[in-house]
Design an enzyme around this catalytic site. Structure first.
Site, PDB file in Angstrom:
ATOM      1  N   GLU A 275      29.069  88.592 -21.897  1.00 33.03           N
ATOM      2  CA  GLU A 275      30.244  88.986 -21.116  1.00 33.03           C
ATOM      3  C   GLU A 275      31.481  89.097 -21.999  1.00 33.03           C
ATOM      4  O   GLU A 275      31.444  88.833 -23.211  1.00 33.03           O
ATOM      5  CB  GLU A 275      30.451  87.969 -19.989  1.00 33.03           C
ATOM      6  CG  GLU A 275      29.266  87.958 -19.023  1.00 33.03           C
ATOM      7  CD  GLU A 275      29.447  87.030 -17.839  1.00 33.03           C
ATOM      8  OE1 GLU A 275      30.399  86.206 -17.833  1.00 33.03           O
ATOM      9  OE2 GLU A 275      28.630  87.145 -16.898  1.00 33.03           O
ATOM     10  N   ASN A 276      32.590  89.504 -21.381  1.00 31.54           N
ATOM     11  CA  ASN A 276      33.839  89.699 -22.115  1.00 31.54           C
ATOM     12  C   ASN A 276      34.994  89.471 -21.153  1.00 31.54           C
ATOM     13  O   ASN A 276      34.857  89.749 -19.957  1.00 31.54           O
ATOM     14  CB  ASN A 276      33.871  91.137 -22.667  1.00 31.54           C
ATOM     15  CG  ASN A 276      34.992  91.353 -23.659  1.00 31.54           C
ATOM     16  OD1 ASN A 276      36.147  91.524 -23.287  1.00 31.54           O
ATOM     17  ND2 ASN A 276      34.665  91.320 -24.927  1.00 31.54           N
ATOM     18  N   ALA A 277      36.120  89.006 -21.680  1.00 26.48           N
ATOM     19  CA  ALA A 277      37.296  88.784 -20.834  1.00 26.48           C
ATOM     20  C   ALA A 277      37.727  90.079 -20.160  1.00 26.48           C
ATOM     21  O   ALA A 277      38.297  90.066 -19.067  1.00 26.48           O
ATOM     22  CB  ALA A 277      38.439  88.215 -21.670  1.00 26.48           C
TER      23      ALA A 277
ATOM     24  N   CYS B 216      24.444  93.394 -19.463  1.00 25.77           N
ATOM     25  CA  CYS B 216      23.338  92.628 -18.889  1.00 25.77           C
ATOM     26  C   CYS B 216      22.288  92.339 -19.962  1.00 25.77           C
ATOM     27  O   CYS B 216      22.145  93.088 -20.940  1.00 25.77           O
ATOM     28  CB  CYS B 216      22.661  93.411 -17.776  1.00 25.77           C
ATOM     29  SG  CYS B 216      23.669  93.661 -16.318  1.00 25.77           S
TER      30      CYS B 216
ATOM     31  N   GLU C   9      19.138  92.773 -19.859  1.00 24.95           N
ATOM     32  CA  GLU C   9      18.135  93.835 -20.001  1.00 24.95           C
ATOM     33  C   GLU C   9      18.593  94.913 -20.975  1.00 24.95           C
ATOM     34  O   GLU C   9      17.816  95.416 -21.783  1.00 24.95           O
ATOM     35  CB  GLU C   9      17.843  94.488 -18.641  1.00 24.95           C
ATOM     36  CG  GLU C   9      17.214  93.565 -17.621  1.00 24.95           C
ATOM     37  CD  GLU C   9      18.245  92.886 -16.732  1.00 24.95           C
ATOM     38  OE1 GLU C   9      19.313  92.468 -17.234  1.00 24.95           O
ATOM     39  OE2 GLU C   9      17.974  92.764 -15.530  1.00 24.95           O
TER      40      GLU C   9
ATOM     41  N   CYS D 204      19.839  94.932 -12.097  1.00 19.82           N
ATOM     42  CA  CYS D 204      20.904  95.635 -11.370  1.00 19.82           C
ATOM     43  C   CYS D 204      20.678  97.145 -11.467  1.00 19.82           C
ATOM     44  O   CYS D 204      19.800  97.626 -12.206  1.00 19.82           O
ATOM     45  CB  CYS D 204      22.267  95.262 -11.940  1.00 19.82           C
ATOM     46  SG  CYS D 204      22.670  96.104 -13.495  1.00 19.82           S
TER      47      CYS D 204
ATOM     48  N   CYS E 243      20.893  98.740 -14.981  1.00 20.66           N
ATOM     49  CA  CYS E 243      19.725  98.392 -15.810  1.00 20.66           C
ATOM     50  C   CYS E 243      18.477  99.135 -15.336  1.00 20.66           C
ATOM     51  O   CYS E 243      17.639  99.535 -16.149  1.00 20.66           O
ATOM     52  CB  CYS E 243      19.499  96.884 -15.815  1.00 20.66           C
ATOM     53  SG  CYS E 243      20.773  96.011 -16.751  1.00 20.66           S
TER      54      CYS E 243
HETATM   55  N1  THU Z   1      23.111  90.140 -15.116  1.00 20.21           N
HETATM   56  C1  THU Z   1      22.103  90.391 -16.010  1.00 20.21           C
HETATM   57  O1  THU Z   1      22.250  90.166 -17.218  1.00 20.21           O
HETATM   58  N2  THU Z   1      20.943  90.894 -15.536  1.00 20.21           N
HETATM   59  C2  THU Z   1      20.653  91.055 -14.213  1.00 20.21           C
HETATM   60  O2  THU Z   1      19.559  91.494 -13.881  1.00 20.21           O
HETATM   61  C3  THU Z   1      21.652  90.723 -13.201  1.00 20.21           C
HETATM   62  C4  THU Z   1      23.013  90.415 -13.705  1.00 20.21           C
HETATM   63  C5  THU Z   1      24.346  89.555 -15.631  1.00 20.21           C
HETATM   64  C6  THU Z   1      25.546  90.459 -15.652  1.00 20.21           C
HETATM   65  C7  THU Z   1      26.682  89.443 -15.593  1.00 20.21           C
HETATM   66  O3  THU Z   1      26.937  88.975 -16.922  1.00 20.21           O
HETATM   67  C8  THU Z   1      26.109  88.301 -14.793  1.00 20.21           C
HETATM   68  O4  THU Z   1      24.700  88.445 -14.824  1.00 20.21           O
HETATM   69  C9  THU Z   1      26.586  88.266 -13.349  1.00 20.21           C
HETATM   70  O5  THU Z   1      26.395  89.493 -12.742  1.00 20.21           O
END
Ligand code: THU
Length: 164
Positions: free
Chosen positions: A64-66, A73, A75, A112, A115
């Site tokens: 993640e990032n600010a 994600c 994936e 999601c 992805c």
């Molecule tokens: N996220 C994933 O890395 N993969 C998924 O399949 C669902 C969501 C991450 C994105 C974000 O950093 C955090 O989970 C909350 O959505």
């Protein structure tokens, strides 16, 4: 007017104990890889581990990032690293898990929408389905035979005259 329908089948297991040894190992690795996530904003730590057809095992986690939209994600982090290190090598399976101090990790999550789009184009690129092994730290596990099953009627390279 014609009515069309879409359906797909997937396997639902009561727990990791019911998986094959290889699938169980991949899912347990995905659980461990959640430790490498950088998720201070969502507190949702996701781990993804792939087995390639050449036997290589690669891992990804969400970063993640600010500036929130910058985040990636697990994936897509994983796909980018596979494409960079082993271009054209098919992905046999990807296991996905997560942990959070806000919710119990007791059921599978699915990729999601963004992805799903990335996964289905990867399948097309290397002409091989990607099995998904989806589970939390505990509880039921879902196995989906091909990631593209999660994205019917998808926008694809062929739509742009780019049917490679
Ligand atoms: N996220 C994933 O890395 N993969 C998924 O399949 C669902 C969501 C991450 C994105 C974000 O950093 C955090 O989970 C909350 O959505």
């Amino acid at each position: 007017m014609q009515e069309h329908s879409y359906q797909f089948s997937y396997a639902l297991y009561d727990s990791i104990d019911d998986l094959t040894e290889e699938d169980a190992w991949l899912l347990s690795e995905a659980r461990e890889v959640t430790e490498h996530a950088y998720a201070p904003y969502s507190n949702f730590h996701v781990g993804a581990v792939a087995k390639l057809s050449n036997g290589e095992i690669l891992a990804g986690s969400n970063q993640e990032n600010a500036s929130f939209p910058v985040g990636l994600c697990a994936e897509r982090v994983l796909l980018a690293s596979i494409a960079s290190l082993f271009p054209k090598v098919p992905i046999e399976s990807i296991a996905l898990s997560y942990r959070s101090s806000l919710v119990d990790s007791d059921h599978p999550i699915t990729p999601c929408g963004i992805c799903r789009q990335s996964l289905q184009e990867y399948e097309k690129r290397v002409k091989h389905p990607i099995r998904l092994i989806l589970g939390g730290m505990e509880g039921k596990v879902i196995i989906i035979p091909a990631a593209s099953m999660l994205l019917p009627l998808s926008f694809s390279p062929e739509d742009m005259g780019n049917g490679r």
